[in-house]
Design a protein around this motif. Structure first.
Motif, PDB file in Angstrom:
ATOM      1  N   SER A  49       1.059  -7.249   2.655  1.00 60.95           N
ATOM      2  CA  SER A  49       0.572  -7.235   1.279  1.00 60.95           C
ATOM      3  C   SER A  49      -0.504  -8.284   1.035  1.00 60.95           C
ATOM      4  O   SER A  49      -1.438  -8.068   0.261  1.00 60.95           O
ATOM      5  N   PHE A  50      -0.373  -9.425   1.716  1.00 56.70           N
ATOM      6  CA  PHE A  50      -1.329 -10.514   1.498  1.00 56.70           C
ATOM      7  C   PHE A  50      -2.329 -10.653   2.647  1.00 56.70           C
ATOM      8  O   PHE A  50      -2.951 -11.704   2.822  1.00 56.70           O
ATOM      9  N   ALA A  51      -2.506  -9.593   3.417  1.00 57.64           N
ATOM     10  CA  ALA A  51      -3.390  -9.653   4.577  1.00 57.64           C
ATOM     11  C   ALA A  51      -4.853  -9.830   4.186  1.00 57.64           C
ATOM     12  O   ALA A  51      -5.631 -10.456   4.917  1.00 57.64           O
ATOM     13  N   THR A  52      -5.232  -9.290   3.027  1.00 61.00           N
ATOM     14  CA  THR A  52      -6.630  -9.377   2.611  1.00 61.00           C
ATOM     15  C   THR A  52      -6.872 -10.301   1.427  1.00 61.00           C
ATOM     16  O   THR A  52      -8.004 -10.712   1.178  1.00 61.00           O
ATOM     17  N   LYS A  53      -5.805 -10.598   0.702  1.00 58.34           N
ATOM     18  CA  LYS A  53      -5.935 -11.493  -0.451  1.00 58.34           C
ATOM     19  C   LYS A  53      -4.723 -12.410  -0.507  1.00 58.34           C
ATOM     20  O   LYS A  53      -3.588 -11.951  -0.585  1.00 58.34           O
ATOM     21  N   PRO A  54      -4.921 -13.732  -0.473  1.00 54.37           N
ATOM     22  CA  PRO A  54      -3.794 -14.674  -0.439  1.00 54.37           C
ATOM     23  C   PRO A  54      -2.962 -14.641  -1.722  1.00 54.37           C
ATOM     24  O   PRO A  54      -3.448 -14.258  -2.789  1.00 54.37           O
ATOM     25  N   GLY A 158       0.963 -19.849   6.303  1.00 54.13           N
ATOM     26  CA  GLY A 158      -0.474 -20.053   6.444  1.00 54.13           C
ATOM     27  C   GLY A 158      -1.235 -18.765   6.214  1.00 54.13           C
ATOM     28  O   GLY A 158      -2.272 -18.728   5.526  1.00 54.13           O
ATOM     29  N   LYS A 159      -0.700 -17.670   6.768  1.00 52.07           N
ATOM     30  CA  LYS A 159      -1.344 -16.361   6.602  1.00 52.07           C
ATOM     31  C   LYS A 159      -1.245 -15.879   5.161  1.00 52.07           C
ATOM     32  O   LYS A 159      -2.227 -15.393   4.586  1.00 52.07           O
ATOM     33  N   ILE A 160      -0.071 -16.010   4.566  1.00 52.40           N
ATOM     34  CA  ILE A 160       0.163 -15.503   3.210  1.00 52.40           C
ATOM     35  C   ILE A 160      -0.661 -16.249   2.170  1.00 52.40           C
ATOM     36  O   ILE A 160      -1.136 -15.664   1.194  1.00 52.40           O
ATOM     37  N   THR A 161      -0.861 -17.551   2.387  1.00 55.31           N
ATOM     38  CA  THR A 161      -1.572 -18.369   1.396  1.00 55.31           C
ATOM     39  C   THR A 161      -3.050 -18.552   1.704  1.00 55.31           C
ATOM     40  O   THR A 161      -3.777 -19.173   0.922  1.00 55.31           O
ATOM     41  N   GLY A 162      -3.496 -18.031   2.830  1.00 58.14           N
ATOM     42  CA  GLY A 162      -4.899 -18.191   3.199  1.00 58.14           C
ATOM     43  C   GLY A 162      -5.220 -19.546   3.790  1.00 58.14           C
ATOM     44  O   GLY A 162      -6.366 -20.005   3.733  1.00 58.14           O
ATOM     45  N   HIS A 163      -4.212 -20.187   4.382  1.00 52.31           N
ATOM     46  CA  HIS A 163      -4.409 -21.516   4.970  1.00 52.31           C
ATOM     47  C   HIS A 163      -3.965 -21.514   6.440  1.00 52.31           C
ATOM     48  O   HIS A 163      -3.195 -22.369   6.872  1.00 52.31           O
ATOM     49  N   GLU A 164      -4.486 -20.569   7.208  1.00 53.23           N
ATOM     50  CA  GLU A 164      -4.052 -20.418   8.593  1.00 53.23           C
ATOM     51  C   GLU A 164      -4.420 -21.626   9.452  1.00 53.23           C
ATOM     52  O   GLU A 164      -3.624 -22.059  10.288  1.00 53.23           O
ATOM     53  N   ALA A 165      -5.608 -22.162   9.273  1.00 52.49           N
ATOM     54  CA  ALA A 165      -6.027 -23.309  10.082  1.00 52.49           C
ATOM     55  C   ALA A 165      -5.142 -24.518   9.820  1.00 52.49           C
ATOM     56  O   ALA A 165      -4.709 -25.211  10.755  1.00 52.49           O
ATOM     57  N   GLU A 166      -4.848 -24.762   8.538  1.00 54.67           N
ATOM     58  CA  GLU A 166      -3.979 -25.883   8.188  1.00 54.67           C
ATOM     59  C   GLU A 166      -2.579 -25.696   8.769  1.00 54.67           C
ATOM     60  O   GLU A 166      -1.960 -26.639   9.263  1.00 54.67           O
ATOM     61  N   ALA A 167      -2.083 -24.459   8.713  1.00 55.40           N
ATOM     62  CA  ALA A 167      -0.754 -24.172   9.256  1.00 55.40           C
ATOM     63  C   ALA A 167      -0.706 -24.439  10.755  1.00 55.40           C
ATOM     64  O   ALA A 167       0.273 -24.996  11.268  1.00 55.40           O
ATOM     65  N   GLU A 168      -1.757 -24.060  11.467  1.00 60.19           N
ATOM     66  CA  GLU A 168      -1.783 -24.286  12.912  1.00 60.19           C
ATOM     67  C   GLU A 168      -1.854 -25.779  13.230  1.00 60.19           C
ATOM     68  O   GLU A 168      -1.298 -26.238  14.226  1.00 60.19           O
ATOM     69  N   ASN A 169      -2.525 -26.540  12.380  1.00 59.33           N
ATOM     70  CA  ASN A 169      -2.556 -27.991  12.569  1.00 59.33           C
ATOM     71  C   ASN A 169      -1.164 -28.596  12.413  1.00 59.33           C
ATOM     72  O   ASN A 169      -0.765 -29.482  13.178  1.00 59.33           O
ATOM     73  N   VAL A 170      -0.424 -28.114  11.415  1.00 60.17           N
ATOM     74  CA  VAL A 170       0.944 -28.589  11.199  1.00 60.17           C
ATOM     75  C   VAL A 170       1.810 -28.229  12.397  1.00 60.17           C
ATOM     76  O   VAL A 170       2.570 -29.059  12.913  1.00 60.17           O
ATOM     77  N   ARG A 171       1.712 -26.996  12.846  1.00 59.76           N
ATOM     78  CA  ARG A 171       2.493 -26.555  14.005  1.00 59.76           C
ATOM     79  C   ARG A 171       2.146 -27.377  15.251  1.00 59.76           C
ATOM     80  O   ARG A 171       3.017 -27.755  16.027  1.00 59.76           O
ATOM     81  N   GLY A 172       0.858 -27.659  15.427  1.00 59.08           N
ATOM     82  CA  GLY A 172       0.428 -28.434  16.595  1.00 59.08           C
ATOM     83  C   GLY A 172       0.999 -29.838  16.588  1.00 59.08           C
ATOM     84  O   GLY A 172       1.431 -30.351  17.628  1.00 59.08           O
ATOM     85  N   HIS A 173       1.007 -30.460  15.403  1.00 63.32           N
ATOM     86  CA  HIS A 173       1.568 -31.813  15.295  1.00 63.32           C
ATOM     87  C   HIS A 173       3.061 -31.806  15.614  1.00 63.32           C
ATOM     88  O   HIS A 173       3.545 -32.665  16.370  1.00 63.32           O
ATOM     89  N   ILE A 174       3.779 -30.858  15.041  1.00 63.08           N
ATOM     90  CA  ILE A 174       5.225 -30.778  15.283  1.00 63.08           C
ATOM     91  C   ILE A 174       5.500 -30.595  16.771  1.00 63.08           C
ATOM     92  O   ILE A 174       6.331 -31.293  17.364  1.00 63.08           O
ATOM     93  N   THR A 175       4.784 -29.669  17.394  1.00 56.31           N
ATOM     94  CA  THR A 175       4.998 -29.387  18.817  1.00 56.31           C
ATOM     95  C   THR A 175       4.700 -30.604  19.688  1.00 56.31           C
ATOM     96  O   THR A 175       5.424 -30.892  20.644  1.00 56.31           O
ATOM     97  N   SER A 176       3.661 -31.351  19.346  1.00 54.63           N
ATOM     98  CA  SER A 176       3.304 -32.524  20.148  1.00 54.63           C
ATOM     99  C   SER A 176       4.381 -33.599  20.066  1.00 54.63           C
ATOM    100  O   SER A 176       4.714 -34.244  21.075  1.00 54.63           O
ATOM    101  N   VAL A 177       4.955 -33.792  18.873  1.00 54.09           N
ATOM    102  CA  VAL A 177       6.030 -34.773  18.718  1.00 54.09           C
ATOM    103  C   VAL A 177       7.282 -34.323  19.475  1.00 54.09           C
ATOM    104  O   VAL A 177       7.906 -35.118  20.191  1.00 54.09           O
ATOM    105  N   LEU A 178       7.631 -33.047  19.355  1.00 54.03           N
ATOM    106  CA  LEU A 178       8.817 -32.541  20.047  1.00 54.03           C
ATOM    107  C   LEU A 178       8.653 -32.660  21.562  1.00 54.03           C
ATOM    108  O   LEU A 178       9.603 -33.010  22.269  1.00 54.03           O
ATOM    109  N   ASP A 179       7.472 -32.378  22.050  1.00 51.47           N
ATOM    110  CA  ASP A 179       7.218 -32.490  23.493  1.00 51.47           C
ATOM    111  C   ASP A 179       7.344 -33.941  23.958  1.00 51.47           C
ATOM    112  O   ASP A 179       7.890 -34.218  25.032  1.00 51.47           O
ATOM    113  N   ALA A 180       6.843 -34.859  23.139  1.00 55.35           N
ATOM    114  CA  ALA A 180       6.903 -36.281  23.503  1.00 55.35           C
ATOM    115  C   ALA A 180       8.340 -36.786  23.512  1.00 55.35           C
ATOM    116  O   ALA A 180       8.742 -37.547  24.411  1.00 55.35           O
TER     117      ALA A 180
END
Length: 313
Positions: A49-54, A158-180
């Motif tokens: 539903s939100f694929a084209t409009k957040p 991130g997809k639903i709100t139109g903030h995919e890049a920000e969401a990936e940054n959050v995911r990347g930070h979480i993953t880096s901490v968990l890996d460490a």
């Protein structure tokens, strides 16, 4: 003036709202007539539903949901929250729809904010789904019982709100901490951990709980990871018999190290004898949201005090 009992009940509500387990306490909540909901189907429809409009006006029905929205940069798209949504600080300026459970929420109140999306929680808000959708309101149902589920939910928001890049940054930070953290605790003996969700009656975290996953990622071994129920009621005798090396207690409770030591028979528990009773930040550790990296790091420091986690943040 508020009585001590009222304050105590507010603490209970806040803790349980964080981990979404009101269904374990029918005296506190209305969970009746919650029909079975196909989470995957509902969420897939919402993503389409939100694929084209957040989404532009979101009503968030849990603290973790509100934190997730803010973490991906969608604070400005939140139309309303619950009384228990208190982080980050700026969400306190938002209007609320009331409490978290069926006794303090009404569909009329939610609809009054004219949302195009309601961010709900599986098991707690199932009864709202069909009615909201009949009004043309999309629903996303949080069902995060593992850290990987939280990461997936952040991506979806991130997809639903139109903030995919920000969401990936959050995911990347979480993953880096968990890996460490994983690299630090790898090969170390996993101390036996008792997580006290509640003590009247005693409740802990089972193998299907979000908290069980956090303990494992922090290098510990949950003493109740053989129980299939997410948040099982347990006996005091069983806790003592399982001899936890570490006891974790939410910091919003009025327990102290001395009060735990005074519990009958608990002096035989290794964690009590060795001073390993740890009071943890409940808001950080019980909410299945974007602060999971902070939660795992906090728990790792509690479970493995012999290790240094300097530089991980």
């Amino acid at each position: 003036m508020r009585t001590e009992e009222i304050c105590r009940m507010e603490h209970i509500y806040k803790l349980l709202a964080g981990i979404c387990i009101f269904i374990c306490f029918p005296v506190l909540t209305l969970t009746a007539a919650a029909t079975s909901v196909d989470v995957k189907s509902v969420n897939s429809a919402t993503l389409r539903s939100f694929a084209t409009k957040p989404a532009e006006r979101i009503v968030s029905l849990s603290p973790a949901a509100t934190e997730t929205l803010c973490a991906v940069g969608a604070f400005g798209q939140i139309a309303a929250r619950t009384d228990f949504c208190d982080y980050p600080e700026e969400v306190k300026t938002l209007p609320t729809v009331g409490g978290f459970d069926g006794k303090t929420l009404s569909i009329e109140k939610i609809i009054s904010f004219k949302p195009d999306l309601v961010y709900a929680t599986y098991g707690m808000h199932d009864y709202l789904v069909d009615t909201l959708r009949s009004y043309g309101i999309q629903v996303y149902i949080s069902d995060a019982s593992l850290v990987k589920d939280v990461l997936g939910e952040i991506r979806d928001m991130g997809k639903i709100t139109g903030h995919e890049a920000e969401a990936e940054n959050v995911r990347g930070h979480i993953t880096s901490v968990l890996d460490a953290v994983s690299a630090k605790v790898q090969g170390k003996k996993a101390p036996a951990v008792y997580w006290e969700v509640w003590n009247a009656p005693y409740m802990s975290a089972g193998k299907t709980s979000f908290m069980n996953d956090l303990v494992a990622l922090a290098g510990g071994s949950n003493i109740f990871n053989d129980l299939s129920q997410a948040y099982p009621l347990v006996s005091e005798e069983t806790i003592i018999a399982r001899k936890p090396d570490v006891i974790l207690i939410p910091d919003m409770e009025k327990e102290t190290v001395l009060s735990v030591k005074k519990r009958p028979g608990w002096i035989a528990v290794p964690a009590v004898r060795n001073g390993r009773i740890i009071f943890i930040n409940a808001d950080v550790t019980v909410r299945p949201g974007p602060r999971i990296a902070d939660a795992v790091l906090l728990l790792a420091k509690a479970v493995h005090p012999e290790l240094s986690f300097d530089g991980i943040q």
